[in-house]
Scaffold this motif. Structure first.
Motif, PDB file in Angstrom:
ATOM      1  N   SER A 237      -3.167 -11.006  11.072  1.00  0.00           N
ATOM      2  CA  SER A 237      -3.906 -10.719   9.847  1.00  0.00           C
ATOM      3  C   SER A 237      -3.316  -9.485   9.156  1.00  0.00           C
ATOM      4  CB  SER A 237      -5.381 -10.469  10.163  1.00  0.00           C
ATOM      5  OG  SER A 237      -5.520  -9.288  10.946  1.00  0.00           O
ATOM      6  N   ARG A 238      -3.496  -9.454   7.848  1.00  0.00           N
ATOM      7  CA  ARG A 238      -2.996  -8.313   7.098  1.00  0.00           C
ATOM      8  C   ARG A 238      -3.667  -6.999   7.514  1.00  0.00           C
ATOM      9  NH1 ARG A 238      -1.959 -10.409   0.873  1.00  0.00           N
ATOM     10  NH2 ARG A 238      -0.446 -12.038   1.409  1.00  0.00           N
ATOM     11  N   PRO A 239      -4.978  -6.970   7.732  1.00  0.00           N
ATOM     12  CA  PRO A 239      -5.586  -5.720   8.213  1.00  0.00           C
ATOM     13  C   PRO A 239      -4.990  -5.247   9.543  1.00  0.00           C
ATOM     14  CG  PRO A 239      -7.283  -7.179   7.376  1.00  0.00           C
ATOM     15  CD  PRO A 239      -6.019  -7.972   7.398  1.00  0.00           C
ATOM     16  N   ALA A 240      -4.608  -6.185  10.424  1.00  0.00           N
ATOM     17  CA  ALA A 240      -4.006  -5.787  11.695  1.00  0.00           C
ATOM     18  C   ALA A 240      -2.669  -5.099  11.466  1.00  0.00           C
ATOM     19  CB  ALA A 240      -3.832  -7.000  12.597  1.00  0.00           C
ATOM     20  N   ILE A 241      -1.902  -5.589  10.490  1.00  0.00           N
ATOM     21  CA  ILE A 241      -0.617  -4.959  10.177  1.00  0.00           C
ATOM     22  C   ILE A 241      -0.833  -3.534   9.674  1.00  0.00           C
ATOM     23  CG2 ILE A 241       1.408  -5.066   8.685  1.00  0.00           C
ATOM     24  CD1 ILE A 241       1.108  -8.103   8.667  1.00  0.00           C
ATOM     25  N   VAL A 242      -1.770  -3.393   8.739  1.00  0.00           N
ATOM     26  CA  VAL A 242      -2.033  -2.066   8.177  1.00  0.00           C
ATOM     27  C   VAL A 242      -2.600  -1.127   9.243  1.00  0.00           C
ATOM     28  CG1 VAL A 242      -3.364  -0.796   6.455  1.00  0.00           C
ATOM     29  CG2 VAL A 242      -2.361  -3.009   5.874  1.00  0.00           C
ATOM     30  N   MET A 243      -3.518  -1.609  10.051  1.00  0.00           N
ATOM     31  CA  MET A 243      -4.119  -0.759  11.085  1.00  0.00           C
ATOM     32  C   MET A 243      -3.082  -0.311  12.100  1.00  0.00           C
ATOM     33  SD  MET A 243      -7.166  -0.098  10.300  1.00  0.00           S
ATOM     34  CE  MET A 243      -7.594   0.675  11.851  1.00  0.00           C
ATOM     35  N   GLY A 244      -2.153  -1.204  12.449  1.00  0.00           N
ATOM     36  CA  GLY A 244      -1.082  -0.807  13.364  1.00  0.00           C
ATOM     37  C   GLY A 244      -0.248   0.322  12.790  1.00  0.00           C
ATOM     38  N   LYS A 245       0.057   0.215  11.483  1.00  0.00           N
ATOM     39  CA  LYS A 245       0.810   1.267  10.818  1.00  0.00           C
ATOM     40  C   LYS A 245       0.015   2.575  10.775  1.00  0.00           C
ATOM     41  CE  LYS A 245       4.390  -1.252   9.522  1.00  0.00           C
ATOM     42  NZ  LYS A 245       5.769  -0.951   9.963  1.00  0.00           N
ATOM     43  N   LEU A 246      -1.252   2.467  10.406  1.00  0.00           N
ATOM     44  CA  LEU A 246      -2.065   3.671  10.272  1.00  0.00           C
ATOM     45  C   LEU A 246      -2.286   4.357  11.618  1.00  0.00           C
ATOM     46  CD1 LEU A 246      -4.775   2.648   7.652  1.00  0.00           C
ATOM     47  CD2 LEU A 246      -2.538   3.688   7.308  1.00  0.00           C
ATOM     48  N   LEU A 287      -7.186  12.223  10.385  1.00  0.00           N
ATOM     49  CA  LEU A 287      -7.782  11.035   9.777  1.00  0.00           C
ATOM     50  C   LEU A 287      -7.901  11.190   8.257  1.00  0.00           C
ATOM     51  CD1 LEU A 287     -10.610  10.249  12.358  1.00  0.00           C
ATOM     52  CD2 LEU A 287      -8.448   9.023  12.058  1.00  0.00           C
ATOM     53  N   ALA A 288      -8.270  12.393   7.810  1.00  0.00           N
ATOM     54  CA  ALA A 288      -8.380  12.628   6.370  1.00  0.00           C
ATOM     55  C   ALA A 288      -7.023  12.509   5.693  1.00  0.00           C
ATOM     56  CB  ALA A 288      -8.977  14.010   6.116  1.00  0.00           C
ATOM     57  N   ALA A 289      -5.994  13.116   6.292  1.00  0.00           N
ATOM     58  CA  ALA A 289      -4.650  13.043   5.710  1.00  0.00           C
ATOM     59  C   ALA A 289      -4.153  11.605   5.666  1.00  0.00           C
ATOM     60  CB  ALA A 289      -3.696  13.917   6.518  1.00  0.00           C
ATOM     61  N   THR A 290      -4.378  10.860   6.741  1.00  0.00           N
ATOM     62  CA  THR A 290      -3.922   9.470   6.789  1.00  0.00           C
ATOM     63  C   THR A 290      -4.644   8.612   5.763  1.00  0.00           C
ATOM     64  OG1 THR A 290      -3.485   9.733   9.161  1.00  0.00           O
ATOM     65  CG2 THR A 290      -3.572   7.492   8.304  1.00  0.00           C
ATOM     66  N   GLY A 291      -5.958   8.778   5.664  1.00  0.00           N
ATOM     67  CA  GLY A 291      -6.718   7.980   4.714  1.00  0.00           C
ATOM     68  C   GLY A 291      -6.320   8.248   3.281  1.00  0.00           C
ATOM     69  N   LEU A 292      -6.186   9.532   2.910  1.00  0.00           N
ATOM     70  CA  LEU A 292      -5.852   9.865   1.534  1.00  0.00           C
ATOM     71  C   LEU A 292      -4.433   9.446   1.171  1.00  0.00           C
ATOM     72  CD1 LEU A 292      -7.488  13.403   1.161  1.00  0.00           C
ATOM     73  CD2 LEU A 292      -8.324  11.227   0.277  1.00  0.00           C
ATOM     74  N   MET A 293      -3.487   9.685   2.053  1.00  0.00           N
ATOM     75  CA  MET A 293      -2.100   9.318   1.765  1.00  0.00           C
ATOM     76  C   MET A 293      -1.914   7.793   1.719  1.00  0.00           C
ATOM     77  SD  MET A 293      -0.277  12.084   1.225  1.00  0.00           S
ATOM     78  CE  MET A 293      -1.715  12.549   0.248  1.00  0.00           C
ATOM     79  N   THR A 294      -2.672   7.073   2.537  1.00  0.00           N
ATOM     80  CA  THR A 294      -2.596   5.606   2.499  1.00  0.00           C
ATOM     81  C   THR A 294      -3.158   5.071   1.192  1.00  0.00           C
ATOM     82  OG1 THR A 294      -2.852   5.529   4.905  1.00  0.00           O
ATOM     83  CG2 THR A 294      -3.215   3.484   3.695  1.00  0.00           C
ATOM     84  N   ALA A 295      -4.290   5.613   0.778  1.00  0.00           N
ATOM     85  CA  ALA A 295      -4.885   5.179  -0.488  1.00  0.00           C
ATOM     86  C   ALA A 295      -3.935   5.426  -1.642  1.00  0.00           C
ATOM     87  CB  ALA A 295      -6.205   5.909  -0.714  1.00  0.00           C
ATOM     88  N   GLY A 376      -9.733   5.715   3.421  1.00  0.00           N
ATOM     89  CA  GLY A 376      -9.571   4.482   4.181  1.00  0.00           C
ATOM     90  C   GLY A 376     -10.209   3.289   3.496  1.00  0.00           C
ATOM     91  N   ALA A 377     -11.385   3.502   2.912  1.00  0.00           N
ATOM     92  CA  ALA A 377     -12.058   2.404   2.214  1.00  0.00           C
ATOM     93  C   ALA A 377     -11.241   1.936   1.013  1.00  0.00           C
ATOM     94  CB  ALA A 377     -13.454   2.849   1.766  1.00  0.00           C
ATOM     95  N   LEU A 378     -10.700   2.880   0.258  1.00  0.00           N
ATOM     96  CA  LEU A 378      -9.876   2.509  -0.891  1.00  0.00           C
ATOM     97  C   LEU A 378      -8.602   1.802  -0.445  1.00  0.00           C
ATOM     98  CD1 LEU A 378      -9.392   2.584  -3.920  1.00  0.00           C
ATOM     99  CD2 LEU A 378      -8.401   4.878  -3.639  1.00  0.00           C
ATOM    100  N   ALA A 379      -8.016   2.253   0.655  1.00  0.00           N
ATOM    101  CA  ALA A 379      -6.797   1.626   1.156  1.00  0.00           C
ATOM    102  C   ALA A 379      -7.067   0.196   1.605  1.00  0.00           C
ATOM    103  CB  ALA A 379      -6.217   2.453   2.302  1.00  0.00           C
ATOM    104  N   LEU A 380      -8.156  -0.018   2.314  1.00  0.00           N
ATOM    105  CA  LEU A 380      -8.475  -1.378   2.775  1.00  0.00           C
ATOM    106  C   LEU A 380      -8.807  -2.295   1.601  1.00  0.00           C
ATOM    107  CD1 LEU A 380     -10.610  -0.605   5.963  1.00  0.00           C
ATOM    108  CD2 LEU A 380      -8.259  -1.461   5.855  1.00  0.00           C
ATOM    109  N   PHE A 381      -9.433  -1.731   0.562  1.00  0.00           N
ATOM    110  CA  PHE A 381      -9.759  -2.534  -0.612  1.00  0.00           C
ATOM    111  C   PHE A 381      -8.494  -3.004  -1.332  1.00  0.00           C
ATOM    112  CE2 PHE A 381     -10.651  -2.710  -5.204  1.00  0.00           C
ATOM    113  CZ  PHE A 381     -11.583  -3.729  -5.221  1.00  0.00           C
ATOM    114  N   ARG A 382      -7.457  -2.174  -1.296  1.00  0.00           N
ATOM    115  CA  ARG A 382      -6.223  -2.497  -2.003  1.00  0.00           C
ATOM    116  C   ARG A 382      -5.116  -2.974  -1.066  1.00  0.00           C
ATOM    117  NH1 ARG A 382      -5.473  -0.826  -7.019  1.00  0.00           N
ATOM    118  NH2 ARG A 382      -3.228  -0.556  -6.618  1.00  0.00           N
TER     119      ARG A 382
END
Length: 389
Positions: A237-246, A287-295, A376-382
């Protein structure tokens, strides 16, 4: 997801650029800033020369009242010089940071109200020590001026500056206790980081935002190399790919921060505070840095564009978050610091410096986790836009 995570960690371990941004640069900057600014305001030491032509005044003069107590307390070392030329040469060679030139009859002239001059000769290479010398001299001069003003007010009309009545009044005024005195309350909690810890933590948090970028932008590299197409064709699944990266970015960030905490503590004496509180701040900060940079990366089209945007945002967040200098110096823009994870991370460490533990950092940790959740929420949405073949 685990397979992608392990593969990415193996690649990151071989990436010298990541090692530079995650460990070498923050450590190097922390060492440099500590060497340049470390100890500012703490354990001040200075070497001063003294040309004292006012020897007849004994302990009543500037040297006896001001410089000798400073020497006995270990704040300064004093080196007597017989002539101004000798002292000037010592200062120019850097053997002392500054020289006090006390002219003959300085104390007598000051008590009688006659004009006199206390001269400071400073070495241009030691601005802090020279400024301290100047402030010491000005403070002493201000005290003498207050005595002169008191004598001028209290003396009967017609009293000459140098007569016995003026001298007696000057002696009484000089012996009077100061109406206001300052003292340090050792029992008060000081929620403030020392210079070494401040810049160690600031550089660690600043470069953390660059360290997590590599794992995020690797999605673009996978897409360009064609491996992302193969992963999407597989039952993944696409979320699994992104989660592995994150997750790889999160682990890299935690490991790099842990290394920085340990090394700066052991090598330059940084005092991070309670281990549990520091661990909570580090994990929530990563976690904050990862979420913001991913978004932010989800709005880019290429790895280069994402890296450029992320670099600009990381720099701005660092400036407003107060990792280079206290955010209070930004004046009206200080409030913008609370919109950055850096500000909350540094504030949490300040709370720990006051003797707090895990409970003391509850608000900063909650704020950091809020940044992580928002990003993280914005990243998962996009995620659909970011992960496509």
């Amino acid at each position: 997801m685990i397979t992608i995570l392990v593969k990415d960690l193996r690649q990151r371990a071989k990436d010298s650029t990541l090692i530079v941004f995650a460990i070498v640069l923050p450590l190097g900057m922390a060492f440099i800033l500590n060497a340049v600014l470390g100890g500012a305001g703490e354990d001040f030491k200075a070497r001063y020369a003294v040309v004292d032509a006012d020897r007849g005044a004994g302990n009543a003069g500037f040297v006896g009242q001001v410089l000798e107590p400073m020497r006995r307390s270990g704040v300064v070392t004093l080196r007597p010089a017989s002539t101004v030329e000798e002292a000037r040469a010592l200062t120019q060679r850097g053997e002392v940071e500054a020289t006090f030139v006390v002219p003959a009859n300085f104390s007598a002239d000051a008590r009688s109200g006659r004009p006199t001059t206390l001269e400071i000769i400073g070495n241009v290479g030691a601005p802090v020590a020279v400024q301290v010398a100047r402030e010491v001299a000005q403070s002493y001069a201000a005290g003498l001026r207050s005595v002169q003003l008191a004598v001028a007010v209290a003396a009967p009309p017609g009293t000459a500056p140098g007569d016995e009545r003026a001298a007696a009044l000057a002696g009484r005024a000089g012996a009077s206790p100061m109406p206001v005195s300052l003292r340090e309350d050792a029992s008060a909690l000081r929620r403030q980081l020392d210079v070494t810890t401040y810049y160690s933590a600031g550089m660690a948090m600043f470069f953390l935002f660059f360290a997590v970028v590599f794992s995020i932008t690797s999605i673009f590299d996978e897409r360009r190399a064609g491996t992302l197409t193969r992963m999407l064709a597989a039952p993944i699944s696409r979320p699994a790919i992104v989660m592995g990266k994150l997750l790889s970015g999160v682990l890299v960030g935690i490991v790099s921060m842990a290394i920085l905490v340990v090394v700066t503590t052991l090598v330059i004496g940084a005092r991070w505070g309670d281990p549990l509180g520091v661990a909570a701040l580090v994990v929530s900060g990563v976690l904050a840095a990862t979420g913001l940079m991913t978004a932010l990366a989800t709005f880019a089209r290429t790895a280069e564009q994402a890296s450029n945007w992320q670099s600009v945002v990381a720099m701005l967040l660092g400036i407003f978050g107060g990792v280079f200098f206290p955010s209070a110096q930004l004046g009206g823009f200080t409030v913008l610091g609370y919109l950055t994870p850096h500000k909350w991370f540094m504030q949490g460490l300040g709370d720990l410096a006051g003797g707090g533990s895990l409970q003391a950092v509850a608000v900063p940790v909650a704020a950091l986790l809020g940044f992580a959740a928002l990003g993280g929420a914005l990243a998962l949405f996009r995620v659909g836009r970011m992960v496509h073949a």
